[in-house]
Design an enzyme around this catalytic site. Sequence first.
Site, PDB file in Angstrom:
ATOM      1  N   ASP A 225      29.450   0.078 -31.855  1.00 41.36           N
ATOM      2  CA  ASP A 225      28.383  -0.203 -30.895  1.00 41.36           C
ATOM      3  C   ASP A 225      27.472   0.992 -30.620  1.00 41.36           C
ATOM      4  O   ASP A 225      26.747   1.008 -29.628  1.00 41.36           O
ATOM      5  CB  ASP A 225      28.912  -0.817 -29.592  1.00 41.36           C
ATOM      6  CG  ASP A 225      30.091  -0.064 -29.044  1.00 41.36           C
ATOM      7  OD1 ASP A 225      30.242   1.105 -29.395  1.00 41.36           O
ATOM      8  OD2 ASP A 225      30.841  -0.660 -28.247  1.00 41.36           O
TER       9      ASP A 225
ATOM     10  N   ASP B 100      33.160   1.151 -26.496  1.00 40.10           N
ATOM     11  CA  ASP B 100      34.229   2.044 -26.921  1.00 40.10           C
ATOM     12  C   ASP B 100      33.802   2.858 -28.128  1.00 40.10           C
ATOM     13  O   ASP B 100      34.570   3.641 -28.660  1.00 40.10           O
ATOM     14  CB  ASP B 100      35.510   1.264 -27.211  1.00 40.10           C
ATOM     15  CG  ASP B 100      35.312   0.221 -28.294  1.00 40.10           C
ATOM     16  OD1 ASP B 100      34.163   0.066 -28.763  1.00 40.10           O
ATOM     17  OD2 ASP B 100      36.290  -0.433 -28.667  1.00 40.10           O
TER      18      ASP B 100
ATOM     19  N   ASP C 279      30.860  -3.994 -23.481  1.00 42.24           N
ATOM     20  CA  ASP C 279      31.441  -4.500 -24.699  1.00 42.24           C
ATOM     21  C   ASP C 279      32.802  -5.053 -24.269  1.00 42.24           C
ATOM     22  O   ASP C 279      33.329  -4.645 -23.245  1.00 42.24           O
ATOM     23  CB  ASP C 279      31.604  -3.320 -25.656  1.00 42.24           C
ATOM     24  CG  ASP C 279      32.184  -3.726 -26.974  1.00 42.24           C
ATOM     25  OD1 ASP C 279      31.748  -4.749 -27.509  1.00 42.24           O
ATOM     26  OD2 ASP C 279      33.066  -3.004 -27.470  1.00 42.24           O
TER      27      ASP C 279
HETATM   28  P1  ADP Z   1      33.652  -6.800 -29.749  1.00 47.89           P
HETATM   29  O1  ADP Z   1      32.240  -7.167 -29.456  1.00 47.89           O
HETATM   30  O2  ADP Z   1      34.592  -7.663 -28.958  1.00 47.89           O
HETATM   31  O3  ADP Z   1      33.937  -5.372 -29.611  1.00 47.89           O
HETATM   32  P2  ADP Z   1      33.334  -6.652 -32.655  1.00 47.89           P
HETATM   33  O4  ADP Z   1      31.840  -6.697 -32.701  1.00 47.89           O
HETATM   34  O5  ADP Z   1      33.969  -5.362 -32.990  1.00 47.89           O
HETATM   35  O6  ADP Z   1      33.903  -7.207 -31.277  1.00 47.89           O
HETATM   36  O7  ADP Z   1      33.896  -7.749 -33.609  1.00 47.89           O
HETATM   37  C1  ADP Z   1      33.531  -9.111 -33.429  1.00 47.89           C
HETATM   38  C2  ADP Z   1      34.408 -10.048 -34.179  1.00 47.89           C
HETATM   39  O8  ADP Z   1      34.315  -9.799 -35.571  1.00 47.89           O
HETATM   40  C3  ADP Z   1      35.864  -9.926 -33.843  1.00 47.89           C
HETATM   41  O9  ADP Z   1      36.197 -10.698 -32.722  1.00 47.89           O
HETATM   42  C4  ADP Z   1      36.502 -10.452 -35.123  1.00 47.89           C
HETATM   43  O10 ADP Z   1      36.531 -11.846 -35.116  1.00 47.89           O
HETATM   44  C5  ADP Z   1      35.572  -9.993 -36.191  1.00 47.89           C
HETATM   45  N1  ADP Z   1      35.997  -8.698 -36.769  1.00 47.89           N
HETATM   46  C6  ADP Z   1      35.396  -7.517 -36.643  1.00 47.89           C
HETATM   47  N2  ADP Z   1      36.039  -6.567 -37.320  1.00 47.89           N
HETATM   48  C7  ADP Z   1      37.114  -7.152 -37.870  1.00 47.89           C
HETATM   49  C8  ADP Z   1      38.210  -6.698 -38.668  1.00 47.89           C
HETATM   50  N3  ADP Z   1      38.342  -5.423 -39.023  1.00 47.89           N
HETATM   51  N4  ADP Z   1      39.115  -7.602 -39.065  1.00 47.89           N
HETATM   52  C9  ADP Z   1      39.020  -8.885 -38.713  1.00 47.89           C
HETATM   53  N5  ADP Z   1      38.035  -9.377 -37.959  1.00 47.89           N
HETATM   54  C10 ADP Z   1      37.094  -8.540 -37.530  1.00 47.89           C
HETATM   55 MG    MG Z   2      33.754  -3.349 -30.101  1.00 45.62          MG
END
Ligand code: ADP
Ligand code: MG
Length: 633
Positions: A530, A526, A333
Site C-alpha cells: 500500500d 501496514d 487498510d
Molecule cells: P488488504 O487490502 O486486506 O491488505 P491485499 O490488497 O493485500 O489485502 O490483498 C487483497 C486480496 O488479494 C487478499 O484478500 C487475497 O484474496 C488476495 N491476495 C493478495 N496476495 C495474496 C497472496 N500472496 N496469496 C493469496 N492471495 C493473495
Molecule cells: Mg495490505
Amino acid sequence: MNKKQKKMLIRILVSAALLGALNYLGNISILPQTGMLRFALYMVPYLIIGYDILKKAWKGIRNGQVFDEAFLMTVATIGAIILALYSGSGDYLEAIAVMLLYQIGELFQSYAVGKSRRNISELMDIRPDYANIERDGALEQVDPDEVEIGSIIVVQPGEKVPIDGVVVEGSSTLNTAALTGESLPCDVETGDEIISGCINESGVLKIRTTKEFGDSTVSKILDLVENASSRKSKSEDFITKFARVYTPAVVYAAIALAIIPPVASLLMGNAAAWNVWIYRALTFLVASCPCALVVSIPLSFFAGIGGASNAGVLVKGSNYLELLSKTKIVVFDKTGTLTQGVFEVSGIHHSEISDEQLVEYAALAESASSHPISKSLQKAYGKAIDRSRVSDIQEISGKGVTATVDGHSVAAGNDKLMTALGVDYVSCHFVGTIIHLAIDGKYAGHIVISDIEKPHSKEAIRKLKASGVRKTVMLTGDSAKVAEQVAASLGIDQVYAQLLPADKVAKVEELLQEKSENEMLAFVGDGINDAPVLRRADIGIAMGAMGSDAAIEAADVVLMDDDPMQIAKAIRISRKSLRIVYQNIVFSIVVKLLCLILVAVGVANMWIAVFADVGVMILAVLNAIRALFVKKL
Ligand code: ADP
Ligand code: MG
C-alpha cells in the site's frame, strides 16, 4: 552547561558585579555623575557583556542583513548611551542592564534548547555503540559500521541489538520499549528475524546480519528523527516571513516615533522634546525583539516530535505534525492494520486432491511472498519448505501468486486471479478469505482462512471518533463479506472491498475530493502493497513498521507498534504540540503589542520593555518544553 554557556555566565556575573560597584560608587559620590571618567568606566561592563552582540550587528550591517535582534539591541543600547552622554545625565546603567538582561535571556534559551535536544537523544537511547564479533573464541567489540552483511554477531543479555539480522543460535526475550514506547517483551528463537534497537533481556543470541548498520532499523529511525526538524511547518514558515516584515517595520516605526512628534510639536510652536522621543524610539526598538516567537515555535515542534518518538510515533517533519493535528478522516487498510494478519485455516472445500496436498501446493507456491496470507499458509503447512521444488514465482498484487511446483503450474489467490487465468471456480458461502487453487489450469479447490481483529481495533476507532475524527473508512482487497463483517464489528463508517492496490489509490483520491480543504485525510496501512496510497494521502501512516523499509520510506508518520491505538495517540500528541505553538504565538504577539503601545505613549521605560521581552521568552520556552512530555494512554 557547555563551555560556551559557562563563559557567558561568567561574563554576566562579572559585568553585573562591575555595574553594581560603579552604581554604588556613584551613589556615595565617589564617582562624579558626569564626565569622561564615568563614561569610560561604564563602558567596561558594557563591552564585557555586549561585545559579541555589537560584533554580530556590525557583521549583519556589512552583509546587508541589517534587521536582526543584534541590530535592534545595538542601536537601542548605543542610542541610549549617546543620549545619556549628550544630555549630561550620565545614566548609562539602563542601557547596560538592558544588554545584560538580553544576554541572560539568550543564555537561558540556549541552555533550554540544548537540554531538550539532549533529552530527546537520551529518550531515544537506541544507538548501539558497538557490535560483538567472536574471534578465536573471544568476543571482540567492533564499530557497528564495520560489520559486513552476513557476519555473525553476538548479543549478550542487557545489550542492544546493533544490526538487523536473523537469529542463528540461542533464544531470548527482547525488550522493544526504546523503539515502541511500550515495553512488550517479545520472544525470539533460532530462525527469527530480529531488528536493531531492541534490548536483549535474557539469553545470548548469535545473529547473522542481513543489513549493514547504515540500513538497519536503528539508523533509519535516528536519521528520521534527526532530520525531522528540517521540514518546516506552515507555522514556522509564518514566523520566518513574519520576522522578515516585522523587523524593518518596527525600525521604521521607531524612526517615525523619534521624528514625527517633535517635528509636529515644533510646527505647533512648542518645544521639540527630542530627548524624550528619541528615548522612546530606542525603548520601542528594545521592546520589539521578536525572540520569544523565533525561539519557541521551532522548539515546540522539535519537542513535540521528540515526545512523539519517545512514545513510538515517528513523525518525519514539523509539517506532518501540523497536518496530523487536523486529521478529520482516517482511512484504514484491513489486513495487518485492523486485523492481525495471522490467518487460521477454517475450511478446505471442493478439493480435487487430499486436503494436505492442497495446503502443501499452496504453501510452496507462496514460499516467496511476504503477504500475511502467504505466511499463514506456510504456517498451516507446518513443515520446512523445500524451495528447490518451486520455480517461476510471480506475485500479483491484490490477487495472489502463480508458480511452478514439482513441474505443475499452480495458481493460488482470489476470484480475480481465477477469472484472470480463465479458470472456473466454485464460490464459497463461508465468511472468510478464500484462497482458490488451480493446478495445471484446472480448478483444484479452495482454502478458507480467517483473520482475527486486533484486540484494540474497536477501542481505537472509538478513541478516534472521540477525538474529533469525522469519518473512518476501510479499504481492502479482501471479499465484501469479510470486509463488511469486520467493519460492522469495529464500528467503521464506510467500507470498500475487493480493491486492487491501484483501486485503493483511486478511492483515496475520491475521498480527498469530497472533503474540505482544511480537513486532513490520513491513510493507515501496514506498508505491504500500500505504499502508493501512503504517498497519496495527506498523511501516510505506516504501522508496525519495525523492519519494513518500504513503509518507513513511503510514510510520513511511522508507528513502531502495530497497535491501532497508536493512531489516536499520534493525533493527540500532534494536537498538543500545535496547541502549544498557538499559545506561544498569541501570547508573545499580544504581550509584544501591549508593550510597544505602552512604550510609544511613554508609560513603559526600557527596563520594563526588556523585562517583558525576556520574561515572555522564558515562559514561551518553558511552555514549548511541555510538548516533550507525552502522557501514557
Ligand atoms: P488488504 O487490502 O486486506 O491488505 P491485499 O490488497 O493485500 O489485502 O490483498 C487483497 C486480496 O488479494 C487478499 O484478500 C487475497 O484474496 C488476495 N491476495 C493478495 N496476495 C495474496 C497472496 N500472496 N496469496 C493469496 N492471495 C493473495
Ligand atoms: Mg495490505
